[in-house]
Design an enzyme around this catalytic site. Structure first.
Site, PDB file in Angstrom:
ATOM      1  N   TRP A 106       0.840  -1.210   0.000  1.00  0.00           N
ATOM      2  CA  TRP A 106       0.000   0.000   0.000  1.00  0.00           C
ATOM      3  C   TRP A 106       0.865   1.247   0.000  1.00  0.00           C
ATOM      4  CZ3 TRP A 106      -4.281  -1.290  -1.945  1.00  0.00           C
ATOM      5  CH2 TRP A 106      -4.861  -2.530  -1.640  1.00  0.00           C
ATOM      6  N   ASP A 176      -1.765   6.785   6.358  1.00  0.00           N
ATOM      7  CA  ASP A 176      -2.802   5.858   5.909  1.00  0.00           C
ATOM      8  C   ASP A 176      -3.085   4.933   7.093  1.00  0.00           C
ATOM      9  OD1 ASP A 176      -4.340   3.840   4.847  1.00  0.00           O
ATOM     10  OD2 ASP A 176      -2.949   3.307   3.238  1.00  0.00           O
ATOM     11  N   LYS A 200     -12.651  -1.802   7.256  1.00  0.00           N
ATOM     12  CA  LYS A 200     -12.034  -2.743   8.190  1.00  0.00           C
ATOM     13  C   LYS A 200     -12.588  -2.503   9.599  1.00  0.00           C
ATOM     14  CE  LYS A 200      -8.277  -2.438   5.007  1.00  0.00           C
ATOM     15  NZ  LYS A 200      -8.528  -3.611   4.198  1.00  0.00           N
TER      16      LYS A 200
HETATM   17  N1  PMP Z   1      -4.250   1.169   2.501  1.00  0.00           N
HETATM   18  C1  PMP Z   1      -4.288   0.057   3.277  1.00  0.00           C
HETATM   19  C2  PMP Z   1      -3.363  -0.012   4.460  1.00  0.00           C
HETATM   20  C3  PMP Z   1      -5.153  -0.975   2.959  1.00  0.00           C
HETATM   21  O1  PMP Z   1      -5.184  -2.069   3.712  1.00  0.00           O
HETATM   22  C4  PMP Z   1      -6.001  -0.859   1.831  1.00  0.00           C
HETATM   23  C5  PMP Z   1      -7.017  -1.913   1.449  1.00  0.00           C
HETATM   24  N2  PMP Z   1      -6.860  -3.139   1.923  1.00  0.00           N
HETATM   25  C6  PMP Z   1      -5.904   0.305   1.051  1.00  0.00           C
HETATM   26  C7  PMP Z   1      -5.040   1.299   1.431  1.00  0.00           C
HETATM   27  C8  PMP Z   1      -6.756   0.491  -0.181  1.00  0.00           C
HETATM   28  O2  PMP Z   1      -8.039   0.751   0.219  1.00  0.00           O
HETATM   29  P1  PMP Z   1      -9.274   0.888  -0.759  1.00  0.00           P
HETATM   30  O3  PMP Z   1      -9.588  -0.485  -1.248  1.00  0.00           O
HETATM   31  O4  PMP Z   1     -10.322   1.463   0.143  1.00  0.00           O
HETATM   32  O5  PMP Z   1      -8.896   1.810  -1.856  1.00  0.00           O
END
Ligand code: PMP
Length: 365
Positions: A106, A176, A200
């Protein structure tokens, strides 16, 4: 597999378990919300009834995190992934730099988006170590005039989590927190911006929470499309366009549930207990289960591990599925096993998993 209602142990990584009490309340209110004769989903987003839901959700976020007055709280769409682009679009320029701490996939995705708007650079990375640890960083690793520093507080795929947050002096810090938001008390004033997809710890997918300091907002670029400016959502109380109303209602109910559990200190204590049941089995298994993350960087939200060979791992996952454990496969990019133990995953589920892991080892060691 057909399961009777909620008769599963849900360890999904996101979307993931929601508190049963919240789902039951939503079910009860589904066709007639607050004597309106309608569902929340059918209310106008400009109605007083919806506005109360919306504002209560924002107030609950502020209260639970004790958010100082010089911050704004907004809801946006596009997931945490849109934030990867909105951040450099709003705060980076061709003449400035932003530092990223690389702790997993991420972070990599967030970093990639800087190239269109300015210069991103990597402050530190644990990639060479398969992202097993959180690197040590300090204010000396950044430039005083950097536009911001970006970090991922919990690494959903690799199962690592920052235990303490670094201080970068006057450089704005953007985090994030998608996979550990509201899992413990934090000092919001250490961050200039926090963002998280809701799916989550906060509710269904479709809502992204952004907590942003007014002093950072003031530095935003002008040449940004209206809907992608943070200021647009601040000025309209997140009602510039139609928000995901049902998701925001659910988010408010999940926050109420957190409050009813005793707040974030209690949530943190329970999360530690839950994760410990599973980490203890890994640590006491004499190498039968192999934890991915270094102990000092372990996540209380995503517990990642392997078994000694792929055949045994496959058998473990199959037997677990037969016993009602859901979502124990590792992320498709890394394989292995992962138990996501977010706030709404009950202690009993973690205890049941730890027992199952011990039984499986006794049978197959
Ligand atoms: N950042 C983290 C730490 C994540 O775990 C995730 C999704 N698992 C995301 C960003 C991306 O999120 P989204 O699917 O809401 O775009």
């Amino acid at each position: 597999m057909n399961h009777p209602s909620r008769n599963v142990y849900n360890f999904n990584a996101g979307p993931s378990a929601l508190p049963t009490a919240v789902l039951e309340k939503a079910q009860q209110e589904l066709t007639n919300f607050n004597q309106s004769g309608m569902s929340v989903m059918e209310l106008s987003h400009r109605s007083k009834t919806y506005e109360a839901v919306h504002n209560e959700a924002i107030d609950r976020l502020k209260k639970l995190y004790d958010i100082p007055n010089d911050y704004e709280v907004i809801f946006v769409q596009g997931g945490a992934s849109l934030q990867f682009s909105m951040i450099p679009m709003n705060f980076l320029t061709k003449d400035t730099k932003a530092g990223y701490i690389m702790t997993g996939s991420w972070s990599e995705k967030a970093f990639k988006e800087t190239a269109l708007f300015g210069t991103g650079y990597k402050i530190a990375s644990s990639k060479d170590d398969a992202y097993r640890h959180i690197p040590t960083v300090s204010a000396e690793d950044v430039n005083e005039d950097d536009a911001y520093v970006h970090l991922t507080t919990n690494n959903t795929i690799y199962g690592t989590q920052w235990q303490e947050y670094p201080d970068f002096g006057n450089v704005p810090v953007i985090a994030d927190m998608s996979s550990d938001i509201m899992s413990k008390p934090i000092d919001v004033s250490k961050f200039d911006m926090i963002y998280a997809g809701a799916q989550k710890n906060l509710g269904p997918s479709g809502v992204t929470v952004v907590i942003i300091k007014k002093s950072l907002l003031e530095k935003a670029n002008e040449q940004v499309p209206t809907i992608l400016k943070y200021q647009t959502h601040v000025d309209s109380n997140s009602l510039y366009n139609t928000p995901p109303t049902f998701g925001i209602y659910m988010l408010g109910e999940v926050l109420k549930w957190i409050d009813m559990q005793g707040g974030l200190e209690t949530i943190q204590k329970v999360n530690k207990e839950k994760a410990t049941y599973i980490y203890d089995v890994i640590d006491e298994s004499n190498g039968f289960y192999i934890g991915h993350a270094d102990k000092a960087s372990r996540s209380l939200m995503n517990i990642t591990f392997r078994l000694k060979d792929e055949a045994l791992e496959k058998q473990f996952l199959e037997e677990a599925a037969e016993k009602g454990f859901v979502g124990l496969n590792g992320h498709r990019s890394v394989g292995g096993c992962r138990a996501s133990t977010y706030n709404a995953v009950p202690t009993e589920a973690c205890l049941a998993l730890s027992e199952f892991m011990k039984e499986f080892q006794a049978k197959h060691a």
